[in-house]
Write a protein that holds these residues in place. Structure first.
Motif, PDB file in Angstrom:
ATOM      1  N   ILE A  12     -53.168 -31.136 -31.319  1.00 44.70           N
ATOM      2  CA  ILE A  12     -52.151 -31.223 -30.278  1.00 44.70           C
ATOM      3  C   ILE A  12     -50.811 -30.834 -30.874  1.00 44.70           C
ATOM      4  N   THR A  13     -50.103 -29.944 -30.188  1.00 42.40           N
ATOM      5  CA  THR A  13     -48.812 -29.442 -30.652  1.00 42.40           C
ATOM      6  C   THR A  13     -47.767 -29.665 -29.570  1.00 42.40           C
ATOM      7  N   HIS A  14     -46.611 -30.186 -29.956  1.00 46.71           N
ATOM      8  CA  HIS A  14     -45.457 -30.295 -29.064  1.00 46.71           C
ATOM      9  C   HIS A  14     -44.307 -29.498 -29.683  1.00 46.71           C
ATOM     10  N   GLN A  15     -43.617 -28.735 -28.850  1.00 48.54           N
ATOM     11  CA  GLN A  15     -42.520 -27.889 -29.325  1.00 48.54           C
ATOM     12  C   GLN A  15     -41.304 -28.080 -28.435  1.00 48.54           C
ATOM     13  N   ARG A  16     -40.234 -28.609 -28.999  1.00 48.94           N
ATOM     14  CA  ARG A  16     -38.954 -28.762 -28.310  1.00 48.94           C
ATOM     15  C   ARG A  16     -37.943 -27.821 -28.957  1.00 48.94           C
ATOM     16  N   ARG A  17     -37.182 -27.109 -28.143  1.00 48.50           N
ATOM     17  CA  ARG A  17     -36.205 -26.144 -28.679  1.00 48.50           C
ATOM     18  C   ARG A  17     -34.766 -26.483 -28.340  1.00 48.50           C
ATOM     19  N   SER A  18     -34.542 -27.472 -27.482  1.00 42.01           N
ATOM     20  CA  SER A  18     -33.176 -27.806 -27.087  1.00 42.01           C
ATOM     21  C   SER A  18     -33.158 -29.243 -26.554  1.00 42.01           C
ATOM     22  N   PRO A 145     -43.879 -29.045  -9.258  1.00 45.67           N
ATOM     23  CA  PRO A 145     -42.598 -29.681  -9.587  1.00 45.67           C
ATOM     24  C   PRO A 145     -42.805 -30.958 -10.395  1.00 45.67           C
ATOM     25  N   LYS A 146     -41.925 -31.209 -11.349  1.00 44.24           N
ATOM     26  CA  LYS A 146     -41.997 -32.458 -12.111  1.00 44.24           C
ATOM     27  C   LYS A 146     -41.528 -33.603 -11.226  1.00 44.24           C
ATOM     28  N   GLY A 147     -42.221 -34.751 -11.287  1.00 39.27           N
ATOM     29  CA  GLY A 147     -41.854 -35.863 -10.435  1.00 39.27           C
ATOM     30  C   GLY A 147     -42.044 -37.217 -11.077  1.00 39.27           C
ATOM     31  N   PHE A 148     -42.020 -37.286 -12.420  1.00 39.70           N
ATOM     32  CA  PHE A 148     -42.352 -38.545 -13.087  1.00 39.70           C
ATOM     33  C   PHE A 148     -41.608 -38.634 -14.406  1.00 39.70           C
ATOM     34  N   TYR A 149     -41.083 -39.823 -14.699  1.00 29.10           N
ATOM     35  CA  TYR A 149     -40.371 -40.099 -15.946  1.00 29.10           C
ATOM     36  C   TYR A 149     -41.391 -40.350 -17.046  1.00 29.10           C
ATOM     37  N   VAL A 150     -41.398 -39.462 -18.035  1.00 29.36           N
ATOM     38  CA  VAL A 150     -42.372 -39.575 -19.123  1.00 29.36           C
ATOM     39  C   VAL A 150     -41.686 -39.950 -20.427  1.00 29.36           C
ATOM     40  N   SER A 151     -40.724 -39.142 -20.837  1.00 28.37           N
ATOM     41  CA  SER A 151     -40.037 -39.343 -22.112  1.00 28.37           C
ATOM     42  C   SER A 151     -38.623 -39.854 -21.876  1.00 28.37           C
ATOM     43  N   PRO A 152     -38.121 -40.758 -22.727  1.00 25.45           N
ATOM     44  CA  PRO A 152     -36.737 -41.221 -22.577  1.00 25.45           C
ATOM     45  C   PRO A 152     -35.712 -40.141 -22.893  1.00 25.45           C
ATOM     46  N   PHE A 153     -36.167 -38.977 -23.355  1.00 29.70           N
ATOM     47  CA  PHE A 153     -35.255 -37.882 -23.680  1.00 29.70           C
ATOM     48  C   PHE A 153     -35.323 -36.735 -22.674  1.00 29.70           C
ATOM     49  N   ASN A 154     -36.144 -36.881 -21.633  1.00 28.59           N
ATOM     50  CA  ASN A 154     -36.320 -35.801 -20.660  1.00 28.59           C
ATOM     51  C   ASN A 154     -35.954 -36.275 -19.262  1.00 28.59           C
ATOM     52  N   THR A 155     -35.247 -35.412 -18.539  1.00 26.84           N
ATOM     53  CA  THR A 155     -34.907 -35.711 -17.160  1.00 26.84           C
ATOM     54  C   THR A 155     -36.123 -35.483 -16.259  1.00 26.84           C
ATOM     55  N   TYR A 160     -43.474 -27.886 -13.956  1.00 26.50           N
ATOM     56  CA  TYR A 160     -44.479 -27.671 -14.988  1.00 26.50           C
ATOM     57  C   TYR A 160     -45.242 -26.384 -14.669  1.00 26.50           C
ATOM     58  N   SER A 161     -45.497 -25.592 -15.685  1.00 22.56           N
ATOM     59  CA  SER A 161     -46.508 -24.546 -15.590  1.00 22.56           C
ATOM     60  C   SER A 161     -47.666 -24.970 -16.477  1.00 22.56           C
ATOM     61  N   THR A 176     -46.261 -26.533 -19.964  1.00 17.54           N
ATOM     62  CA  THR A 176     -44.874 -26.259 -20.307  1.00 17.54           C
ATOM     63  C   THR A 176     -43.968 -26.832 -19.233  1.00 17.54           C
ATOM     64  N   TRP A 177     -43.002 -27.622 -19.667  1.00 19.71           N
ATOM     65  CA  TRP A 177     -41.984 -28.145 -18.747  1.00 19.71           C
ATOM     66  C   TRP A 177     -40.790 -27.206 -18.767  1.00 19.71           C
ATOM     67  N   HIS A 178     -40.385 -26.753 -17.584  1.00 23.02           N
ATOM     68  CA  HIS A 178     -39.226 -25.878 -17.423  1.00 23.02           C
ATOM     69  C   HIS A 178     -38.117 -26.674 -16.746  1.00 23.02           C
ATOM     70  N   PRO A 179     -37.220 -27.293 -17.521  1.00 22.31           N
ATOM     71  CA  PRO A 179     -36.119 -28.037 -16.889  1.00 22.31           C
ATOM     72  C   PRO A 179     -35.171 -27.081 -16.175  1.00 22.31           C
ATOM     73  N   GLU A 180     -34.367 -27.630 -15.275  1.00 16.92           N
ATOM     74  CA  GLU A 180     -33.504 -26.777 -14.456  1.00 16.92           C
ATOM     75  C   GLU A 180     -32.437 -26.066 -15.276  1.00 16.92           C
ATOM     76  N   ASP A 181     -31.900 -26.733 -16.293  1.00 18.74           N
ATOM     77  CA  ASP A 181     -30.760 -26.162 -17.016  1.00 18.74           C
ATOM     78  C   ASP A 181     -30.955 -26.193 -18.529  1.00 18.74           C
ATOM     79  N   ASP A 182     -32.176 -25.953 -18.987  1.00 15.64           N
ATOM     80  CA  ASP A 182     -32.418 -26.025 -20.419  1.00 15.64           C
ATOM     81  C   ASP A 182     -33.623 -25.165 -20.776  1.00 15.64           C
ATOM     82  N   LEU A 183     -33.907 -25.088 -22.082  1.00 12.83           N
ATOM     83  CA  LEU A 183     -35.039 -24.306 -22.546  1.00 12.83           C
ATOM     84  C   LEU A 183     -36.349 -25.063 -22.314  1.00 12.83           C
ATOM     85  N   PRO A 184     -37.457 -24.350 -22.202  1.00 16.73           N
ATOM     86  CA  PRO A 184     -38.741 -25.011 -21.927  1.00 16.73           C
ATOM     87  C   PRO A 184     -39.201 -25.892 -23.086  1.00 16.73           C
ATOM     88  N   PHE A 185     -40.021 -26.875 -22.731  1.00 15.25           N
ATOM     89  CA  PHE A 185     -40.698 -27.763 -23.675  1.00 15.25           C
ATOM     90  C   PHE A 185     -42.192 -27.506 -23.522  1.00 15.25           C
TER      91      PHE A 185
END
Length: 248
Positions: A12-18, A145-155, A160-161, A176-185
């Motif tokens: 399992i790999t997680h990649q955060r860029r911003s 569309p994302k509709g659930f609070y998962v991480s304390p660091f993510n809005t 999701y794609s 992949t999570w595509h936030p509205e105003d940030d880079l994908p996770f």
């Protein structure tokens, strides 16, 4: 149609860029079972490997409380008519009385074996759960569309794609999570199929002992690492309509 039951040795790999760069990989173990057969191992192995309907989804309003019943109720909540084919599930097992499953996937089949819907159930470490229903294309791709609070660091915004093809000899899951105003996770799971046998189950326990407990501990450890990097905490909603108490 994919064969169940089986185990998958996974990476399992997680990649955060911003706003900070953070990447981790770890090995784990996932199970692939039929929703109508929650006892894929012999009785004496069940303290190490067991599955319960109450660990997943919401209880149906009517009918017996089975995992199949919960799947059908969830499909109906998303205005998808349940079909009479098999439901296969990728999930973590309950081990020594403990279960934690960040992502559970359900492939819902028609009678002819084709997939007509996929449920993606997400659990967070606060005891909440939420289920997304998607109709993937032939390549297993879908968006929601994302509709659930998962991480304390993510809005809780953006979309999701997913690529959620049903596993066979190999497992390939990408979300992949595509936030509205940030880079994908990006989160990725890759796995190799292992047929279920007593020897394979015991070997898996030696390689990844108490896998659900280890997964939960890793999530908290990575959360501390992100907090130490200065990542801001997003407040959790005071009342989350999808938060329910998980069985332990």
């Amino acid at each position: 149609m994919s064969r169940a039951p089986a185990m998958y040795r996974t990476e399992i790999t997680h990649q955060r860029r911003s706003p900070v760069t953070y990447r981790f990989e770890h090995r784990s173990l996932s199970w692939f079972i039929d929703a109508d057969d929650l006892a894929p191992v012999s009785k004496w192995l069940r303290p190490l490997v067991s599955f319960r309907a109450e660990d997943h989804l919401f209880r149906p309003d009517v009918g017996p409380d089975t995992l199949r019943g919960r799947v059908n109720a969830e499909l109906a909540r998303h205005a998808i008519a349940p079909q009479p084919g098999r439901v296969t599930v990728l999930l973590n097992a309950r081990s020594l009385g403990y279960v934690f499953d960040p992502l559970t996937l359900y492939w819902c089949h028609r009678r002819d074996g084709t997939v007509y819907a996929v449920l993606a159930e997400v659990h967070n470490t606060y005891g909440g759960r939420h289920c997304y229903a998607v109709v993937p294309d032939d390549a297993g791709r879908a968006q929601v569309p994302k509709g659930f609070y998962v991480s304390p660091f993510n809005t809780v915004d953006g979309r999701y794609s997913m690529r959620v093809s049903e596993p066979d000899d190999a497992l390939h899951i990408d979300i992949t999570w595509h936030p509205e105003d940030d880079l994908p996770f990006h989160a990725r799971m890759r796995g190799t199929r292992v047929e279920v046998s007593t020897r394979a189950v015991l070997a898996a326990q030696l390689q990844t002992p108490l896998a659900p407990l280890v997964v939960s501990a890793r999530i908290r450890r990575h959360g501390i690492a992100l907090w130490r990097k200065g990542l801001a905490i997003v407040p959790r909603p005071a009342r989350d309509p999808h938060s329910v108490r998980r069985s332990r």
